[in-house]
Design a protein around this motif. Sequence first.
Motif, mmCIF file in Angstrom:
data_model
loop_
_atom_site.group_PDB
_atom_site.id
_atom_site.type_symbol
_atom_site.label_atom_id
_atom_site.label_comp_id
_atom_site.label_asym_id
_atom_site.label_seq_id
_atom_site.Cartn_x
_atom_site.Cartn_y
_atom_site.Cartn_z
ATOM 1 N N ASP A 26 79.557 -49.773 47.229
ATOM 2 C CA ASP A 26 78.553 -49.660 46.177
ATOM 3 C C ASP A 26 77.457 -48.691 46.619
ATOM 4 N N CYS A 27 76.897 -47.923 45.692
ATOM 5 C CA CYS A 27 75.788 -47.045 46.007
ATOM 6 C C CYS A 27 74.491 -47.742 45.600
ATOM 7 N N PRO A 28 73.341 -47.283 45.874
ATOM 8 C CA PRO A 28 72.966 -46.003 46.460
ATOM 9 C C PRO A 28 73.072 -46.002 47.985
ATOM 10 N N SER A 29 73.218 -44.777 48.524
ATOM 11 C CA SER A 29 73.399 -44.614 49.963
ATOM 12 C C SER A 29 72.763 -43.310 50.430
ATOM 13 N N PHE A 30 72.426 -43.253 51.720
ATOM 14 C CA PHE A 30 71.976 -42.032 52.382
ATOM 15 C C PHE A 30 73.101 -41.530 53.282
ATOM 16 N N TYR A 31 73.264 -40.202 53.324
ATOM 17 C CA TYR A 31 74.219 -39.557 54.213
ATOM 18 C C TYR A 31 73.497 -38.467 54.988
ATOM 19 N N ARG A 32 73.788 -38.375 56.282
ATOM 20 C CA ARG A 32 73.271 -37.280 57.096
ATOM 21 C C ARG A 32 74.269 -36.136 56.970
ATOM 22 N N SER A 34 75.786 -32.196 58.226
ATOM 23 C CA SER A 34 75.969 -31.346 59.406
ATOM 24 C C SER A 34 74.945 -30.218 59.454
ATOM 25 N N ARG A 35 74.159 -30.063 58.399
ATOM 26 C CA ARG A 35 73.139 -29.015 58.342
ATOM 27 C C ARG A 35 71.745 -29.550 58.637
ATOM 28 N N GLY A 36 71.648 -30.809 59.076
ATOM 29 C CA GLY A 36 70.339 -31.372 59.397
ATOM 30 C C GLY A 36 69.558 -31.799 58.176
ATOM 31 N N SER A 37 70.245 -32.116 57.099
ATOM 32 C CA SER A 37 69.586 -32.561 55.870
ATOM 33 C C SER A 37 70.170 -33.911 55.464
ATOM 34 N N TRP A 38 69.803 -34.385 54.284
ATOM 35 C CA TRP A 38 70.262 -35.678 53.773
ATOM 36 C C TRP A 38 70.814 -35.525 52.370
ATOM 37 N N VAL A 39 71.849 -36.280 52.053
ATOM 38 C CA VAL A 39 72.356 -36.389 50.687
ATOM 39 C C VAL A 39 72.128 -37.830 50.266
ATOM 40 N N VAL A 40 71.621 -37.995 49.068
ATOM 41 C CA VAL A 40 71.361 -39.329 48.536
ATOM 42 C C VAL A 40 72.310 -39.584 47.379
ATOM 43 N N GLN A 41 73.106 -40.635 47.501
ATOM 44 C CA GLN A 41 74.012 -41.064 46.431
ATOM 45 C C GLN A 41 73.286 -42.135 45.644
ATOM 46 N N GLY A 42 73.241 -41.991 44.327
ATOM 47 C CA GLY A 42 72.530 -42.965 43.511
ATOM 48 C C GLY A 42 73.005 -42.964 42.077
ATOM 49 N N ASN A 43 72.333 -43.730 41.265
ATOM 50 C CA ASN A 43 72.702 -43.868 39.856
ATOM 51 C C ASN A 43 72.161 -42.704 39.040
ATOM 52 N N ARG A 44 73.012 -42.133 38.214
ATOM 53 C CA ARG A 44 72.649 -41.020 37.346
ATOM 54 C C ARG A 44 71.629 -41.489 36.306
ATOM 55 N N GLN A 45 70.653 -40.631 36.030
ATOM 56 C CA GLN A 45 69.636 -40.916 35.024
ATOM 57 C C GLN A 45 69.752 -39.899 33.893
ATOM 58 N N GLY A 46 69.090 -40.172 32.799
ATOM 59 C CA GLY A 46 69.229 -39.347 31.614
ATOM 60 C C GLY A 46 68.270 -38.179 31.521
ATOM 61 N N GLU A 47 68.431 -37.438 30.449
ATOM 62 C CA GLU A 47 67.640 -36.236 30.195
ATOM 63 C C GLU A 47 66.145 -36.536 30.083
ATOM 64 N N PHE A 62 69.039 -34.829 40.646
ATOM 65 C CA PHE A 62 68.145 -35.860 41.137
ATOM 66 C C PHE A 62 68.857 -37.192 41.057
ATOM 67 N N VAL A 63 68.467 -38.101 41.921
ATOM 68 C CA VAL A 63 68.977 -39.467 41.854
ATOM 69 C C VAL A 63 67.824 -40.428 42.092
ATOM 70 N N GLU A 64 67.920 -41.590 41.495
ATOM 71 C CA GLU A 64 66.941 -42.650 41.711
ATOM 72 C C GLU A 64 67.485 -43.579 42.782
ATOM 73 N N ILE A 65 66.647 -43.900 43.758
ATOM 74 C CA ILE A 65 67.039 -44.858 44.787
ATOM 75 C C ILE A 65 66.049 -46.020 44.770
ATOM 76 N N PRO A 66 66.507 -47.226 45.032
ATOM 77 C CA PRO A 66 65.595 -48.372 45.014
ATOM 78 C C PRO A 66 64.650 -48.360 46.217
ATOM 79 N N GLU A 67 63.507 -48.979 46.058
ATOM 80 C CA GLU A 67 62.517 -49.036 47.129
ATOM 81 C C GLU A 67 63.086 -49.674 48.390
#
Length: 103
Positions: A26-32, A34-47, A62-67
């Motif tokens: 299940d998401c949301p998740s953080f991924y490190r 190989s370029r020294g950055s982060w990818v955030v997996q989360g729930n898609r939001q609308g226009e 953009f993605v929304e992640i819970p606190e």
Amino acid sequence: MQSPGTGDDMRLTFYCKDPDSKTKDDCPSFYRTSRGSWVVQGNRQGESVAVQLHALRDDETFVEIPEALAERFVHMYVEERYGVDLGQAAIQAAHGRTRDPQA
């Protein structure tokens, strides 16, 4: 470091996920990356949310992640990067102690 948008050769390493997720996949998740950055997996939001973002380009998203996930990320990152357990630090601060027994 590569410029944004050229991530085809980027490698991701799972870092952490929302502690309230129901399953291991299940998401949301953080991924490190190989370029020294982060990818955030989360729930898609609308226009209606997208139009409120400042200067969102066509190649950006953009993605929304819970606190709870943001808090977990910060705790894990600070402990890994600086060797400080923020949970323990808060407890020790409340009791007027530090990790260093000489202090």
